[in-house]
Design an enzyme around this catalytic site. Structure first.
Site, short mmCIF file in Angstrom:
data_model
loop_
_atom_site.label_atom_id
_atom_site.label_comp_id
_atom_site.label_asym_id
_atom_site.label_seq_id
_atom_site.Cartn_x
_atom_site.Cartn_y
_atom_site.Cartn_z
N HIS A 83 0.81 -1.21 0.00
CA HIS A 83 0.00 0.00 0.00
C HIS A 83 0.85 1.27 0.00
O HIS A 83 0.39 2.32 0.46
CB HIS A 83 -0.95 0.00 1.20
CG HIS A 83 -1.93 -1.11 1.19
ND1 HIS A 83 -2.71 -1.44 2.28
CD2 HIS A 83 -2.28 -1.99 0.21
CE1 HIS A 83 -3.49 -2.47 1.98
NE2 HIS A 83 -3.24 -2.82 0.73
N GLU A 110 -3.38 -6.51 -9.63
CA GLU A 110 -2.02 -6.25 -9.16
C GLU A 110 -1.07 -7.21 -9.86
O GLU A 110 -1.34 -8.41 -9.96
CB GLU A 110 -1.95 -6.42 -7.63
CG GLU A 110 -2.83 -5.39 -6.92
CD GLU A 110 -3.14 -5.75 -5.47
OE1 GLU A 110 -2.51 -6.69 -4.95
OE2 GLU A 110 -4.01 -5.09 -4.88
N GLU A 120 -3.63 -13.39 -3.79
CA GLU A 120 -2.63 -12.34 -3.98
C GLU A 120 -1.40 -12.55 -3.10
O GLU A 120 -1.10 -11.74 -2.21
CB GLU A 120 -3.25 -10.97 -3.70
CG GLU A 120 -4.03 -10.86 -2.38
CD GLU A 120 -4.58 -9.46 -2.16
OE1 GLU A 120 -3.78 -8.52 -2.07
OE2 GLU A 120 -5.82 -9.34 -2.09
#
Length: 725
Positions: free
Chosen positions: A555, A585, A681
């Protein structure tokens, strides 16, 4: 919470107990003059109908379904109501049906459907349906495609009269000892929770009916976008009288002749007009003139509101200041423009039905949602706080968003249900508005993970609750299971994220700044959202595009760092559509990738593919996590993992809505079920100074199906496609 009195009629109608005997006498006289055919429709004692034939060839078939709360009455009590349609040349079928508790409401609906099919086989032409009270519910259900009805193609129109469109409140009446309504059956048999039918519908209700029946009629009118006729002076027992008169507007509405003149919105002020002399009548809620605001006092309840409801105390927006006290209204309603929501009304009603079921199980009378995700999920409205509180108050019969005056009518245009605006003239008018809608001294459900200590103290001061109950965990579990409509929106979001990914890939080059590349991805996604959803509001879509050391945190914000040949890159696209979050992503490299980095990248891709293969119904989040841990540990990479392997999707963002019960972590035992949406992820962060330093991350969104999972992310991952620039 006992709603028995709310649905009691005779006690609130002058001489109400005399009506059944009067009906019986009039019905017997009509049968004596016009003997019906009695036709069997099934095997049971109450599987029959009366068929009244007109003189000459019938124009069509009108079916009239009696009321009685599915527990009483028969066609013999209402024979005279066939007079109006019969005199206009229509055959009239009046079916009997089995009663509760011997039959459930679903079985009753099926029995009436069979009866209508039997009558339709005897009478050619178009078919019109009408029914009163419980009969109104039955008629409305016959319009729903899940009810088998062979003559459906012949249906011309339907007029539910004072229909019970939402059966959930009836579970809180003494009648339910006989009705035996479970929550699933109440939802399934509530017309309110079914899509708008193709058949034209007019909802009819008496002006003097009990508020519960006026509400039920209004709900169905709004959910189905159907005209609502409010007949002046009529109560629950005489609102059906017009069916016996061939010239009455109700009869003409049923058999296809123009009904009463259009009305202004039934929630308006006493004049019931928009300033142009509109007569009393019916008006679908989506057809207001957007150029003319509707400003009115009073409550959402009550179709014939005559001023401010004493419970609410609202005032019109332009209420004068009291010269002695300098007082201004605490609340008002400002409703103008067309309502535009990401989902159909039936979707929100189904969500509210789920919430009300949770409330009932917890013994909660009023739910106060204050989070962005809670309010958006149940109403569609996504607020912009800027330091002001917002809320959604849900009771067994109402859902009302509470918004600040600075937003004007925008919250109403973007919410399902009612909206009440509070003013800034006095501190804590928000809590006054909540009390006006929800009342005081009740058991209140709250979102314990959102309500601050200060606001909790104000809740106690203004609502004086008998107790509070944290409903946030139960509401989160409801949100974890996505409806088909939600999945379609999430799928569209994943497609938009792919668009952003390709735009970023095209923008990557040595010398470009992170911010320049991020802007390219964000702009591409916002334009694609606007193309796909031209009526939406556009907000919150963003990109985190990181390079070099800035990839070590998932982040990490965008910087102005310039890209260099050989840089590791992290592509992170986050389109937001009506509060719904999706993501893409990917790991990338500028022009070339060194052998050490390539080995780690390929290992993480392998973990990603292995993890996706584990996502299927019956697998627990903890089980999936442990198996990926073992996969990475075998390769000596587990120590570089920094967080969980995936999470839920829906109404959430980086600053609201995390569904913590559906995350791929060791401490989450949730079992995956069809309809859940979850990411895979894995991320590895190799510290600076070691071979292959940087953050490696792949991210796909998967929908759990009956026998596996569907990957709805399509932008390619891995070295073959993502060494770019």
């Amino acid at each position: 919470m006992d709603l028995s009195d709310a649905y009691a009629n005779a006690a609130h109608i002058p001489d109400g107990d005399a009506f059944p005997a009067r009906w019986e006498q009039e019905a017997a006289a009509f049968r004596a003059a016009h003997a019906p055919d009695t036709i069997r429709t099934g095997e049971g004692d109450r599987d029959w109908l009366h068929l009244y034939r007109p003189p000459g060839e019938p124009h069509g078939l009108a079916a009239i379904v009696h009321g009685g709360y599915w527990m009483a009455c028969s066609p013999n009590d209402f024979s005279h109501l066939a007079a109006g349609a019969r005199a206009r040349g229509w055959a009239v079928a009046m079916p009997a049906y089995p009663l509760c508790p011997e039959a459930g409401i679903g079985q009753i609906v099926q029995a009436v459907a069979r009866a209508v099919d039997v009558a339709a086989n005897l009478i050619p032409g178009l078919i019109a349906l009408t029914g009163h009270s419980a009969g109104g519910q039955i008629v409305a259900r016959l319009l729903c495609p899940d009810v088998p009805l062979a003559c459906r193609a012949r249906l011309a129109r339907a007029v539910p009269i004072s229909p019970l469109s939402d059966l959930l409140p009836l579970r809180h009446t003494a009648m339910n000892a006989t009705l035996r309504l479970s929550i699933p059956e109440a939802v399934a048999e509530s017309p309110l929770f079914h899509p708008r039918p193709a058949v034209p519908v007019t909802v009819w209700v008496g002006e003097s009916e009990r508020p519960a029946f006026r509400d039920q009629s209004l709900w169905l009118s709004r959910a189905w976008d159907a005209p609502l006729t409010v007949e002046p002076g009529r109560h629950h027992f005489d609102v059906i009288a017009g069916l016996s008169d061939p010239g009455h507007p109700l009869t003409r509405a049923v058999v296809g002749v123009t009904a009463l003149a259009p009305q202004a919105d039934p929630c308006q002020s006493p004049a019931r007009a928009c300033g142009d002399g509109v007569a009393a009548g019916a008006m679908p809620h989506r057809s207001r003139d957007a150029s003319r605001p509707v400003l009115y006092a009073g409550t959402f309840r009550g179709l014939a509101a005559t001023g401010p409801d004493p419970r609410i105390g609202s005032e019109p927006m332009n209420a004068p200041i009291n010269s002695e006290t300098n007082a201004r209204p605490a609340t008002y309603r400002f409703h103008q423009g067309d309502r535009v929501l990401p989902f159909a009304a039936a979707e929100y009603e189904a969500r509210l039905a789920g919430l009300r079921a949770l409330m009932a199980e917890a013994g909660v009378e009023v739910a106060l949602l204050t989070s962005m995700h809670g309010i958006a999920y149940y109403s569609g409205f996504l607020y912009c706080s800027f330091g002001r509180p917002y809320g959604l108050v849900v009771t067994p019969t109402e859902s009302v968003t509470i918004s600040a005056g600075i937003d004007a009518a925008q919250p109403w245009r973007r919410c399902h249900g009612d909206n009440l605006t509070y003013t800034d003239w006095a501190r804590d008018n928000f809590w006054r508005a909540v009390a006006q809608v929800g009342g005081t001294g009740k058991a209140v459900g709250i979102e314990g993970d959102h309500l601050t200590l200060l606001q909790s103290q104000k809740l106690q001061a203004f609502l004086s609750p008998s107790r509070t109950e944290d409903i946030a965990p139960a509401a989160m579990r409801q949100r974890m299971h996505k409806s088909p409509a939600e999945i379609e929106l999430i799928r569209a979001g994943a497609n938009v994220a792919d668009v952003g990914g390709y735009a970023i890939r095209e923008a990557v080059r040595a010398g470009a700044r992170e911010i320049d590349v991020a802007i390219a991805g964000r702009d591409a996604m916002e334009l694609e959202i606007a193309r796909r959803f031209p009526d939406a509001e556009y907000r919150d879509t963003w990109v985190w595009f990181q390079s070099g050391i800035n990839t070590d945190g998932a982040h990490n914000p965008v910087t102005a760092r310039e890209l260099q040949v050989g840089d590791i890159l992290s592509l992170n696209c986050f389109p937001m559509i009506s509060g719904y979050y999706t993501a893409l992503e990917r790991t990338m490299f500028v022009r070339e990738v060194d052998p050490a980095s390539l080995a780690i990248w390929e290992a993480n891709v392998a973990a990603h593919e292995y993890g996706m293969s584990l996502l299927k119904p019956g697998a627990s989040c903890a089980e999936v996590t442990h198996r990926i841990n073992a996969f990475l540990d075998e390769r000596g990479l587990l120590q570089y993992r920094t967080f969980g392997y995936g999470h839920s999707f829906g109404v959430l963002s980086h600053y609201y809505g995390r569904e913590a019960g559906l995350e791929l972590r060791e401490d989450i035992d949730t079992v995956l079920e069809p309809g859940m949406v979850i990411s895979m992820e894995p991320m590895l962060t190799i510290p600076e100074g070691q071979p292959g330093a940087g953050g490696y991350r792949e991210h796909d969104i998967l929908v759990i199906t009956e026998d596996g999972a569907e990957d709805i992310t399509h932008y390619p991952y891995g070295p073959q496609f993502n060494v770019v620039g």
